[in-house]
Write an enzyme that holds these catalytic residues in place. Structure first.
Site: not given
Ligand code: FAD
Ligand code: EPU
Length: 342
Positions: A167, A238, A337
């Site tokens: 991250r 997250s 995050e």
């Molecule tokens: P934005 O929210 O628009 O921007 C985020 C930041 O990046 C801001 O500070 C912005 O200024 C900067 N930025 C964006 N684009 C640029 C650019 N082109 N140049 C310079 N700076 C820039 N993240 C994960 O890593 N793993 C996950 O599994 C994951 N799951 C998600 C699930 C959900 C339901 C949601 C809502 C979010 C999740 N995220 C996850 C977080 C998010 O999707 C990612 O961080 C994604 O990369 C953000 O993209 P965005 O275009 O929406 O960025």
């Molecule tokens: N868990 C719980 N309770 C909860 C949630 C999770 O006990 O309410 C436990 C799960 O059972 C598991 C562990 O925590 O043992 C990890 O949970 P999960 O697999 O759901 O993943 P996470 O660590 O909560 C991270 C990323 C996600 C990404 C998933 C899958 C971060 C901060 N988040 O979540 O990224 O999709 O792993 O790889 O690293 C995001 O960054 O926005 C995001 C959604």
């Protein structure tokens, strides 16, 4: 001229997946490098703060934004190099991430299947080195191309120079607010190399053959269960990073909670923030009083939800209540995050 398209007092509520109400003093949508440069020049002349906006899925707007929001709409992708076993492709920052994941799989280019269904745009992917289900962007990122605002030039950074970590990247530190990513170069394999070690993914695949398409579908199913769709239940994924603690802290917690999930990483032991929140009683929380309209998802405590579409300041108040309770109970400090503005 780009400035003809400069909008004033624009609501950002449709442009952030937490659906927080906030306004931008100015907003401009740019669809070319020339327009981007003009927008940056304008902000410098007027001494305006800038916010580069992708899909708005990883931001918290804690107040109105007093500067210029640059909505980056650069589109397109092209093959830079193709070999029998691999391809290097450049993708513009404004492309939707998941659309490109699907496109790549359709081409028979592999490496992005575990990163299926992550919201947002391609240009944001390097910012926090997006990761999910055992894979991070770092495993496929070749280089990042962008506009260096201080130098006033385009610049290309090889992946090694991007300081990608969990991250984290150079774009949150040295290059924070001074580098606009305009495209990323990805190196994808034509040979399937399924990564299925993430426990929830392994369980979902069961005895299915882990083809890239099967992995992608399994990831989509798991995500659909655990993560709310922002258009129906506003959220930013997250809300906290998984904390990395030292060995002593880990052992203290493990002795008290033998079932606590934890993963060894280079710098210590990574804990599951979602587990900590759940143990502290936050899973499925519904806010009242000052926190009404807010909550946490019933399937995943780490996801703060904003069904009431309340202000970013209130979202941060809930975040503080959570971090205080987790700190008190476990002695672990959680970091937010998403990027907080204002
Ligand atoms: P934005 O929210 O628009 O921007 C985020 C930041 O990046 C801001 O500070 C912005 O200024 C900067 N930025 C964006 N684009 C640029 C650019 N082109 N140049 C310079 N700076 C820039 N993240 C994960 O890593 N793993 C996950 O599994 C994951 N799951 C998600 C699930 C959900 C339901 C949601 C809502 C979010 C999740 N995220 C996850 C977080 C998010 O999707 C990612 O961080 C994604 O990369 C953000 O993209 P965005 O275009 O929406 O960025
Ligand atoms: N868990 C719980 N309770 C909860 C949630 C999770 O006990 O309410 C436990 C799960 O059972 C598991 C562990 O925590 O043992 C990890 O949970 P999960 O697999 O759901 O993943 P996470 O660590 O909560 C991270 C990323 C996600 C990404 C998933 C899958 C971060 C901060 N988040 O979540 O990224 O999709 O792993 O790889 O690293 C995001 O960054 O926005 C995001 C959604």
């Amino acid at each position: 001229d780009v400035f003809l398209k400069l909008q004033q007092a624009v609501s950002l509520q449709p442009f952030n997946t937490l659906a927080v109400p906030a306004r931008a003093r100015y907003l401009v949508a740019v669809d070319s490098l020339g327009a981007l440069q003009e927008a940056v020049d304008y902000s410098r002349q007027q001494d305006l703060e800038r916010m580069v906006l992708g899909g708005g899925s990883n931001i918290v707007l804690a107040s109105d934004f007093p500067g210029l929001v640059i909505q980056l709409n650069l589109r397109g992708s092209e093959i830079l190099e193709e070999r029998a076993d691999a391809v290097t492709v450049q993708v513009a920052a404004g492309e939707n991430w998941d659309d490109f994941v699907r496109f790549s799989l359709d081409q028979g280019w592999y490496g992005l299947e575990n990163l299926s269904a992550i919201p947002g745009n391609v240009g944001a992917a390097p910012i926090q080195n997006i990761g999910a289900y055992g894979v991070e962007l770092s495993s496929v990122l070749k280089a990042v191309v962008g506009y260096d605002i201080e130098a006033g030039t385009m610049r290309r950074l090889e992946s090694e120079a991007c300081e990608l970590a969990y991250r984290d990247s150079i774009f949150k530190h040295t290059l924070k607010d001074r580098f606009v990513i305009t495209a990323v170069e990805l190196r994808l394999s034509k040979i399937a190399q399924p990564e299925t070690s993430y426990p929830a993914l392994m369980a979902e695949l069961a005895d299915e053959t882990p083809t890239p398409e099967a992995v992608a579908q399994a990831v989509r199913r798991v995500r659909a269960r655990k993560l709310p769709a922002p258009d129906t239940l506003p959220n930013a994924g997250s809300f906290f990073k998984n904390p990395i603690v030292d060995q002593a802290c880990y052992e203290r917690l493990r002795n008290a909670h033998p079932a606590m999930p934890a993963w060894p990483v280079a710098s210590g032991v990574k804990l599951a923030a979602g587990w900590l929140l759940e143990q502290a009683g936050w899973k499925g929380y519904r806010g009242e009083g000052d926190l009404s309209g807010l909550g946490t998802y019933h399937e995943q405590a780490l996801v703060l939800i904003n069904p009431g579409r309340v202000a970013g300041q209130q979202v941060l108040a809930l975040a503080r209540a959570i971090t205080e309770s987790v700190s008190e109970r476990f002695g672990v400090e959680l970091d937010i995050e998403p990027r907080v503005y204002g």
